[in-house]
Design a protein around this motif. Structure first.
Motif, PDB file in Angstrom:
ATOM      1  N   ARG A  83       7.232  -9.360  35.168  1.00 27.09           N
ATOM      2  CA  ARG A  83       7.798 -10.671  34.838  1.00 27.09           C
ATOM      3  C   ARG A  83       7.909 -11.549  36.073  1.00 27.09           C
ATOM      4  N   LEU A  84       8.332 -10.964  37.172  1.00 26.24           N
ATOM      5  CA  LEU A  84       8.501 -11.740  38.402  1.00 26.24           C
ATOM      6  C   LEU A  84       7.176 -12.282  38.907  1.00 26.24           C
ATOM      7  N   LEU A  85       6.142 -11.444  38.876  1.00 23.41           N
ATOM      8  CA  LEU A  85       4.852 -11.815  39.478  1.00 23.41           C
ATOM      9  C   LEU A  85       3.980 -12.641  38.560  1.00 23.41           C
ATOM     10  N   THR A  86       4.260 -12.603  37.256  1.00 23.92           N
ATOM     11  CA  THR A  86       3.432 -13.380  36.320  1.00 23.92           C
ATOM     12  C   THR A  86       4.168 -14.566  35.708  1.00 23.92           C
ATOM     13  N   GLY A  87       5.474 -14.658  35.985  1.00 24.51           N
ATOM     14  CA  GLY A  87       6.243 -15.778  35.442  1.00 24.51           C
ATOM     15  C   GLY A  87       6.590 -15.638  33.992  1.00 24.51           C
ATOM     16  N   GLN A  88       6.535 -14.405  33.450  1.00 31.76           N
ATOM     17  CA  GLN A  88       6.892 -14.206  32.053  1.00 31.76           C
ATOM     18  C   GLN A  88       8.407 -14.237  31.891  1.00 31.76           C
ATOM     19  N   ARG A  89       8.851 -14.684  30.716  1.00 28.50           N
ATOM     20  CA  ARG A  89      10.285 -14.694  30.395  1.00 28.50           C
ATOM     21  C   ARG A  89      10.641 -13.347  29.783  1.00 28.50           C
ATOM     22  N   LYS A  90      11.881 -12.925  30.017  1.00 33.99           N
ATOM     23  CA  LYS A  90      12.383 -11.708  29.408  1.00 33.99           C
ATOM     24  C   LYS A  90      12.637 -11.954  27.937  1.00 33.99           C
ATOM     25  N   ARG A  91      12.144 -11.042  27.085  1.00 35.97           N
ATOM     26  CA  ARG A  91      12.283 -11.212  25.631  1.00 35.97           C
ATOM     27  C   ARG A  91      13.111 -10.101  25.053  1.00 35.97           C
TER      28      ARG A  91
END
Length: 438
Positions: free
Chosen positions: A430-438
């Motif tokens: 998530r940190l390296l790809t900019g994904q949001r926590k779901r």
């Protein structure tokens, strides 16, 4: 959500592309987590119990248990683990694919694979009688990453080509290099000492060559697509049962062909070297090996030697994996209503949802408990396996470590948490790809 099955003939509907499954609601498959738990338990049994069959100083019970464990788990548990890894690739990439972030989906898998390689190399530095699989598995994941964007027919075609072409090439490469198994547990030290050998071992000549393991991951991607699409259609139970039946048929056919070939090697023009006992040779053919067929000859491709990666070994283990996963999904996810599992079932589900954590702790525990005992045994003037501590190998050792895995599952279930290493990997992605926590 209703999962009632439509009328009509039972058949597998294979989604054409990734876009066919990302629209389905997100579901946590209890059966898949339970299959992961079985895979981890099977690898523990291979490392701790199957070895008993090779130690004549142990009790008849332990030797029998070792033989049974070798039959049920050696060359089966690890492929099941890899097929399940393919399912995980689909589940982990659905959110970014749904958002149209194809690059983030692939980069997330690449990051997961790279982290597994690093963890595998760290664990490989421990003195342990286990070839740590994580570095091989991580590299296979990196290779398989672009496949999540491919249509299913292309994935199936690539898997088939690799399953047929890689085994003879692997055998020929090892023959030309004069190696049986290269790489072992890959570590930072082995990379610095012989980088070419370490890389070659990871890709092709090691015990779990990535070019072979990527076949399992590709099959897992297809299975996940089928199950997710079936969930959306409301036909998961029927689809899972058909998949299980197909897996059983494929595994039985592969095993049957292999047994016939082993019994009729002369029909393939094979001549035993002088002085080699035929029965001993046949026993060797059905015993676990080191990641490649015995030769590049056609007969070796038709023998399902465990851990050889031959086409028949791949068919047999893919079939068994499909049988296990299909049955568990049908039983625990295919009902008309999807209820939360009770605490007892959730303990095993939570343990199965933390495979990286439990596998890593298994390696550490084996290094602390088993390796010192084995070294002490080798220092004896006349090695007597009967003097090994109860917690080192055999059924008691397996029971101890399995209880530890279940305890971890109970803690995670009570706290409603993921495994710490799983949370670490997901957080890094998530940190390296900019994904949001779901």
């Amino acid at each position: 959500m209703s999962t009632s099955t439509p009328t009509g003939p039972a058949r597998l509907h294979v989604p054409v592309s990734a876009s066919d499954v990302v629209r389905a609601p997100r579901v946590r498959y209890v059966g898949v987590d339970l299959a992961r738990f079985l895979a981890i338990a099977g690898m523990m049994a291979t490392h701790l119990v199957a070895i008993s069959a090779m130690l004549p100083g142990l009790s008849p019970f332990e030797q029998t248990a070792g033989s049974v464990a070798q039959t049920l788990t050696s060359g089966i548990a690890a492929p099941l683990f890899a097929v399940l890894g393919g399912l995980s690739l689909v589940f982990a990439s659905r959110a970014p694919l749904r958002d149209g972030r194809r690059g983030a989906a692939i980069s997330g898998i690449l990051i997961r694979g790279a982290i597994l390689v690093l963890i595998g190399m760290l664990l490989g530095m421990m003195q342990v009688p286990i070839v740590v699989v994580l570095a091989y598995y991580g590299l296979a994941m990196i290779i398989a990453a672009p496949a999540i964007l491919l249509p299913s027919w292309a994935i199936a075609g690539i898997a088939a080509v690799l399953a047929v072409a890689v085994p003879p090439l692997n055998a020929m490469a090892r023959s030309a290099l004069g190696v049986v198994n290269e790489g072992g547990s890959v570590t930072f030290e082995s990379f610095s000492g012989d980088p070419a050998g370490a890389i070659r071992g990871l890709f092709l000549t090691g015990e779990y060559p990535a070019v072979t393991w990527v076949v399992y991951l590709l099959v897992g991607i297809l299975i996940a697509r089928v199950f997710v699409a079936a969930t959306e259609r409301g036909s998961l139970r029927r689809t899972a049962l058909v998949a299980a039946a197909a897996g059983a048929a494929v595994a039985a056919a592969a095993q049957g062909v292999s047994m016939w070939v082993v019994a009729h090697l002369d029909r393939f023009g094979f001549v035993l070297p002088e002085g080699v006992d035929p029965e001993m040779f046949r026993t060797m053919l059905v015993s676990p090996t080191f990641g490649a067929p015995f030769s590049a000859d056609p007969w070796a491709m038709l023998v399902a030697t465990p851990h050889s990666g031959s086409p028949l070994d791949l068919l047999r283990t893919v079939g068994i994996s499909l049988l296990v996963i299909g049955l568990l999904v049908a039983i625990f996810d295919g009902g008309r209503s999807r209820r939360e599992p009770g605490f007892a079932l959730n303990v095993f589900r939570s343990a199965g949802a933390a495979p990286l954590t439990i596998y890593s702790l298994h390696v550490v525990a084996t290094a602390l408990l088993v390796q010192p005992a084995m070294e002490a045994l080798m220092l004896q003037d006349v090695p007597d396996p009967g003097t090994l501590p109860w917690y080192s190998i055999g059924m008691p050792a397996f029971g101890l470590q399995l209880a530890g895995a279940i305890l971890i599952g109970a803690i995670l279930a009570a706290l409603h948490r993921r495994g710490p290493l799983e949370a670490l990997v997901s957080g890094a992605v998530r940190l390296l790809t900019g994904q949001r926590k779901r």
